[in-house]
Design a protein around this motif. Sequence first.
Motif, short mmCIF file in Angstrom:
data_model
loop_
_atom_site.label_atom_id
_atom_site.label_comp_id
_atom_site.label_asym_id
_atom_site.label_seq_id
_atom_site.Cartn_x
_atom_site.Cartn_y
_atom_site.Cartn_z
N ALA A 76 0.94 -1.15 -0.21
CA ALA A 76 -0.02 0.16 0.02
C ALA A 76 0.84 1.36 -0.04
O ALA A 76 0.48 2.20 -0.74
N ARG A 77 2.12 1.15 0.91
CA ARG A 77 2.76 2.44 0.80
C ARG A 77 3.43 2.70 -0.72
O ARG A 77 3.62 3.77 -0.96
N ARG A 79 2.22 1.60 -3.63
CA ARG A 79 1.48 2.21 -4.58
C ARG A 79 1.04 3.68 -4.15
O ARG A 79 0.93 4.56 -5.20
N PHE A 80 1.00 3.98 -2.88
CA PHE A 80 0.84 5.62 -2.59
C PHE A 80 1.99 6.29 -3.13
O PHE A 80 1.49 7.25 -3.67
N ASP A 81 3.21 5.76 -2.80
CA ASP A 81 4.42 6.50 -3.22
C ASP A 81 4.46 6.77 -4.75
O ASP A 81 4.66 7.79 -5.49
N ALA A 84 1.90 9.28 -5.67
CA ALA A 84 2.12 10.67 -5.12
C ALA A 84 3.31 11.43 -6.09
O ALA A 84 3.52 12.28 -6.06
#
Length: 94
Positions: A76-77, A79-81, A84
């Motif tokens: 999840a981290r 994917r978020f990165d 972003a």
Amino acid sequence: MDSRQLTGVIDRFEGDLAVVLLEADGDVVDETTVERDELPEDAAHANAVLSVTLAEDTVLDVTYDDEETTQREQDARERFDRLAERPPSDENDS
């Protein structure tokens, strides 16, 4: 009484109950509730991944899957990165 084992993910807490989303083959197929004090101590947080043994609609056993929880948090981290990241600006279009 036949039992089945599913992956569960703690979605949220409502008072003393944990709402657990039940997955089969990566898809959410149902949800159940578990008393907060019946959870393994290290699993008492949102997004904790559990192995849930059910018979009918009764939860027989819950175990915490630390490795899968960590892997999902990392995925999840990442994917978020990726989301972003800003696309490169084209400074030659001036």
